[in-house]
Every structure is written in C-alpha cells, then in structure tokens.
Design an enzyme around this catalytic site. Structure first.
Site, PDB file in Angstrom:
ATOM      1  N   LYS A   1       2.510  -2.922   6.115  1.00 38.58           N
ATOM      2  CA  LYS A   1       2.732  -2.716   4.678  1.00 38.58           C
ATOM      3  C   LYS A   1       4.197  -2.408   4.381  1.00 38.58           C
ATOM      4  O   LYS A   1       4.720  -2.818   3.340  1.00 38.58           O
ATOM      5  CB  LYS A   1       1.817  -1.609   4.153  1.00 38.58           C
ATOM      6  CG  LYS A   1       0.337  -1.976   4.192  1.00 38.58           C
ATOM      7  CD  LYS A   1       0.035  -3.215   3.346  1.00 38.58           C
ATOM      8  CE  LYS A   1      -1.452  -3.511   3.258  1.00 38.58           C
ATOM      9  NZ  LYS A   1      -1.750  -4.709   2.454  1.00 38.58           N
TER      10      LYS A   1
ATOM     11  N   TYR B   1      -1.172  -0.684  10.409  1.00 37.69           N
ATOM     12  CA  TYR B   1      -1.319  -0.904   8.956  1.00 37.69           C
ATOM     13  C   TYR B   1      -0.038  -0.469   8.240  1.00 37.69           C
ATOM     14  O   TYR B   1       0.481  -1.200   7.384  1.00 37.69           O
ATOM     15  CB  TYR B   1      -2.528  -0.113   8.452  1.00 37.69           C
ATOM     16  CG  TYR B   1      -2.935  -0.429   7.017  1.00 37.69           C
ATOM     17  CD1 TYR B   1      -3.732  -1.528   6.714  1.00 37.69           C
ATOM     18  CD2 TYR B   1      -2.531   0.382   5.968  1.00 37.69           C
ATOM     19  CE1 TYR B   1      -4.118  -1.803   5.402  1.00 37.69           C
ATOM     20  CE2 TYR B   1      -2.910   0.112   4.656  1.00 37.69           C
ATOM     21  CZ  TYR B   1      -3.705  -0.980   4.378  1.00 37.69           C
ATOM     22  OH  TYR B   1      -4.085  -1.248   3.081  1.00 37.69           O
TER      23      TYR B   1
ATOM     24  N   SER C   1       0.880  -1.183   0.000  1.00 36.91           N
ATOM     25  CA  SER C   1       0.000   0.000   0.000  1.00 36.91           C
ATOM     26  C   SER C   1       0.907   1.220   0.000  1.00 36.91           C
ATOM     27  O   SER C   1       2.067   1.140   0.446  1.00 36.91           O
ATOM     28  CB  SER C   1      -0.847   0.004   1.278  1.00 36.91           C
ATOM     29  OG  SER C   1      -1.461   1.267   1.448  1.00 36.91           O
TER      30      SER C   1
HETATM   31  N1  LIG Z   1      -8.823  -0.599  -1.006  1.00 41.01           N
HETATM   32  C1  LIG Z   1      -7.777   0.223  -0.844  1.00 41.01           C
HETATM   33  O1  LIG Z   1      -7.902   1.466  -0.867  1.00 41.01           O
HETATM   34  C2  LIG Z   1      -6.391  -0.364  -0.643  1.00 41.01           C
HETATM   35  C3  LIG Z   1      -5.304   0.523  -0.708  1.00 41.01           C
HETATM   36  C4  LIG Z   1      -4.032   0.024  -0.544  1.00 41.01           C
HETATM   37  C5  LIG Z   1      -3.841  -1.324  -0.302  1.00 41.01           C
HETATM   38  N2  LIG Z   1      -4.907  -2.163  -0.242  1.00 41.01           N
HETATM   39  C6  LIG Z   1      -4.644  -3.568   0.020  1.00 41.01           C
HETATM   40  O2  LIG Z   1      -5.182  -4.375  -1.013  1.00 41.01           O
HETATM   41  C7  LIG Z   1      -5.541  -5.645  -0.462  1.00 41.01           C
HETATM   42  C8  LIG Z   1      -6.991  -5.949  -0.832  1.00 41.01           C
HETATM   43  O3  LIG Z   1      -7.807  -4.958  -0.214  1.00 41.01           O
HETATM   44  P1  LIG Z   1      -9.314  -4.683  -0.666  1.00 41.01           P
HETATM   45  O4  LIG Z   1      -9.490  -3.237  -0.676  1.00 41.01           O
HETATM   46  O5  LIG Z   1      -9.624  -5.496  -1.862  1.00 41.01           O
HETATM   47  O6  LIG Z   1     -10.080  -5.233   0.630  1.00 41.01           O
HETATM   48  P2  LIG Z   1     -11.402  -6.132   0.786  1.00 41.01           P
HETATM   49  O7  LIG Z   1     -11.804  -5.951   2.194  1.00 41.01           O
HETATM   50  O8  LIG Z   1     -12.379  -5.813  -0.290  1.00 41.01           O
HETATM   51  O9  LIG Z   1     -10.878  -7.626   0.553  1.00 41.01           O
HETATM   52  C9  LIG Z   1     -10.005  -8.234   1.453  1.00 41.01           C
HETATM   53  C10 LIG Z   1     -10.263  -9.728   1.429  1.00 41.01           C
HETATM   54  O10 LIG Z   1      -9.289 -10.345   2.294  1.00 41.01           O
HETATM   55  C11 LIG Z   1      -9.958 -11.386   2.989  1.00 41.01           C
HETATM   56  N3  LIG Z   1      -9.241 -11.693   4.237  1.00 41.01           N
HETATM   57  C12 LIG Z   1      -9.139 -10.915   5.347  1.00 41.01           C
HETATM   58  N4  LIG Z   1      -8.437 -11.553   6.280  1.00 41.01           N
HETATM   59  C13 LIG Z   1      -8.089 -12.772   5.775  1.00 41.01           C
HETATM   60  C14 LIG Z   1      -7.360 -13.876   6.263  1.00 41.01           C
HETATM   61  N5  LIG Z   1      -6.834 -13.889   7.506  1.00 41.01           N
HETATM   62  N6  LIG Z   1      -7.205 -14.950   5.463  1.00 41.01           N
HETATM   63  C15 LIG Z   1      -7.739 -14.961   4.228  1.00 41.01           C
HETATM   64  N7  LIG Z   1      -8.441 -13.956   3.700  1.00 41.01           N
HETATM   65  C16 LIG Z   1      -8.614 -12.867   4.471  1.00 41.01           C
HETATM   66  C17 LIG Z   1     -11.352 -10.863   3.245  1.00 41.01           C
HETATM   67  O11 LIG Z   1     -12.255 -11.937   3.527  1.00 41.01           O
HETATM   68  C18 LIG Z   1     -11.650 -10.141   1.937  1.00 41.01           C
HETATM   69  O12 LIG Z   1     -12.286 -10.980   1.021  1.00 41.01           O
HETATM   70  C19 LIG Z   1      -5.277  -5.565   1.041  1.00 41.01           C
HETATM   71  O13 LIG Z   1      -4.014  -6.097   1.319  1.00 41.01           O
HETATM   72  C20 LIG Z   1      -5.281  -4.073   1.301  1.00 41.01           C
HETATM   73  O14 LIG Z   1      -4.529  -3.725   2.451  1.00 41.01           O
HETATM   74  C21 LIG Z   1      -6.187  -1.713  -0.405  1.00 41.01           C
END
Ligand SMILES: NC(=O)c1ccc[n+]([C@@H]2O[C@H](COP(=O)([O-])OP(=O)(O)OC[C@H]3O[C@@H](n4cnc5c(N)ncnc54)[C@H](O)[C@@H]3O)[C@@H](O)[C@H]2O)c1
Length: 251
Positions: free
Chosen positions: A161, A157, A144
């Site tokens: 990251k 967080y 991230s």
């Molecule tokens: N959405 C954003 O703005 C953003 C920005 C930067 C980074 N990210 C990163 O991208 C990745 C995906 O995020 P997203 O926005 O799609 O989130 P999201 O919440 O839509 O999806 C996350 C998924 O991870 C699964 N999950 C959580 N804990 C788990 C575990 N212990 N074992 C297996 N699965 C698990 C959840 O069930 C969910 O389906 C994450 O690592 C997040 O930190 C997201």
C-alpha cells in the site's frame, strides 16, 4: 443522489465483484457512467444490478497481477465503448497476520504481485490509453491507511500500500500536463468481505481503538469518495491521498 456527474464517461473498476469495487461500480453507473466490471471472480451480480437500473456495463475476467491481463482489460473496454475516461483500481487481497521474521516469501510475493503490481499494471495500461486518446481522464488507486501507518504482522500489505501511494504521486506528476489526474483513496476499516471481524472481537476492538469515529466505514462511503476523485468535482486535485478513515489521520 444521482446528478449525472459521470454522464457519458466510461469507467473501468477492478475488484468490481465485491466490497468497495462493487459499490464504486454501482455508484458510478448511477451517475451515468458506462462500466467495465473487472475481477478475478465473476462480476455478474454487479452487472445485473446495473442493468436492472437501466445502466450499461460489461464484465471482464482479469488477473491484475498479470500485465497482459490488464492490457487486455483496457483493450476490451476500448473495443466495446470506443474509449475510457476513468479507472478505479480496487482489486486486492488481505493475508493472515505474520511477523516479518516468519514471513513466507511466496506469500510476500503474492501480496506484492496483486496489491502493488496489480495496481501498477492496471494504472499504467489505462494511462497509456488516456495518453493515446490525447489526454484527460482520471485514475483512482486503492491504497489504505496501512500504506502510512506500520501495522505489526501486516508487513507485506503495508509495503504494497505504501508503494501504491508513491506510484500514485509519481504518475500524477508525470501525467499532470496532459490533464490526466491520478489520486489514491486510502480507506480505513470498511465493512466488506475483506474486513469482517465479529463485533467486540479482539480484532474489532483493535480497529476501533485506532478509529476516532468508533465505527467502520461502508463501501458506499468509500464509493462516494472515489466519485469525488474520479469526477470533475476534484478537477484541480492530483497526486493526493484521500484518507477516508473515520479520523485515523487528522494532520
Ligand atoms: N475493507 C477494508 O477495510 C479496506 C481498508 C483499506 C483498504 N482496502 C482496499 O480496498 C480494496 C478493496 O477491498 P475490499 O474490502 O472491497 O475487498 P473485497 O475482498 O471485498 O474485494 C476485493 C476484490 O478484488 C478481487 N481480486 C483479488 N485479487 C484479484 C486479482 N488478482 N485480479 C483481479 N481481481 C482480484 C476479488 O475477487 C474481490 O472481488 C483493496 O485494495 C483493499 O486492500 C480495504
């Protein structure tokens, strides 16, 4: 547009039930990959969309914070498809803001267990399989922009990251000679269930003040960036962090 960039490949995607992981799984399937959809929650909606479009996929229940669960995820992929070629590790959580001084240690541990160790266990289990297969293959870890910019209130967080970014670089160097490429995608604010503030809210305005393009990214845009890192399109790229973040980093 699908051009068979992952034809014949087997890909594991964690977090495949939602958001970025789901978009990655759908995009990779479109490019010809056979998918292992891994999540704590059921990935059935992702599975049915892939199957409806003529693709091949299986679901695996995984808790990425557990080493054994991640090892079993890779073993299940090998049992079904005989090999694995790529992994995108997008499982993760977000927590309510809290200062370091007030931080509950159990919450910190949970964040590190999932957002740091979850990627470690997933990437290591896959890398061991790639080595056993004789080398080659790609790993894309979800970092991230928060792994690079400190955000007050998001200590756990940001810590997790930043660790994912360093893990990616160390693994890339350790595995480079084997032709195994390890890169990280660092999204900026992306519209998913994890990042869904109301338009015009303080949180939204804060995020947009940090984003030169003045909009959030879509999961599909992040999936496209993952496709680049996972496919031959990036064949001479390893140990890199791709900031897909609307201009948050331009240096
Ligand atoms: N959405 C954003 O703005 C953003 C920005 C930067 C980074 N990210 C990163 O991208 C990745 C995906 O995020 P997203 O926005 O799609 O989130 P999201 O919440 O839509 O999806 C996350 C998924 O991870 C699964 N999950 C959580 N804990 C788990 C575990 N212990 N074992 C297996 N699965 C698990 C959840 O069930 C969910 O389906 C994450 O690592 C997040 O930190 C997201």
């Amino acid at each position: 547009m699908a051009t068979g960039k992952l034809e014949g490949k087997v890909a594991i995607v964690t977090g495949a039930a939602s958001g970025i992981g789901q978009a990655v799984a759908l995009r990779f399937a479109e490019e010809g990959a056979r998918l292992v959809l891994a999540d704590l929650n059921a990935s059935d909606a992702t599975l049915s969309q892939i199957v409806a479009r003529g693709g091949e996929a299986m679901t695996v229940a995984v808790d990425t914070s557990s080493k054994d669960s991640c090892d079993a995820m890779v073993a299940a992929a090998v049992e079904r498809f005989g090999r694995v070629d790529t992994g995108v590790f997008a499982a993760g959580i977000r927590q309510d803001p809290v200062s370091v001084l007030d931080l509950d240690l159990a919450a910190l541990q949970k964040m590190l267990d999932i957002n740091m160790m979850g990627v470690f266990h997933s990437a290591r289990a896959l890398a061991r399989q790639l080595v056993a297969q004789g080398g080659g293959g790609t790993i894309v870890n979800l970092a991230s922009t928060a792994g690079k910019i400190p955000i007050p209130g998001s200590g756990p967080y940001c810590m997790a990251k930043a660790a994912v970014i360093m893990l990616t670089k160390v693994m890339a160097l350790e595995l480079a000679e084997l032709g195994i490429r390890v890169n990280a995608l660092a999204p900026g604010f992306t519209s998913t269930p994890m990042w869904d503030p109301e338009k015009g809210s303080d949180e939204d305005l804060w995020a947009m003040s940090m984003t030169p393009m003045k909009r959030t990214g879509t999961p599909e845009e992040q999936a496209e960036a993952c496709l680049f890192l996972a496919s031959e399109a990036s064949s001479y790229t390893t140990g890199q962090v791709l900031y897909s973040a609307g201009g948050q980093f331009v240096d």
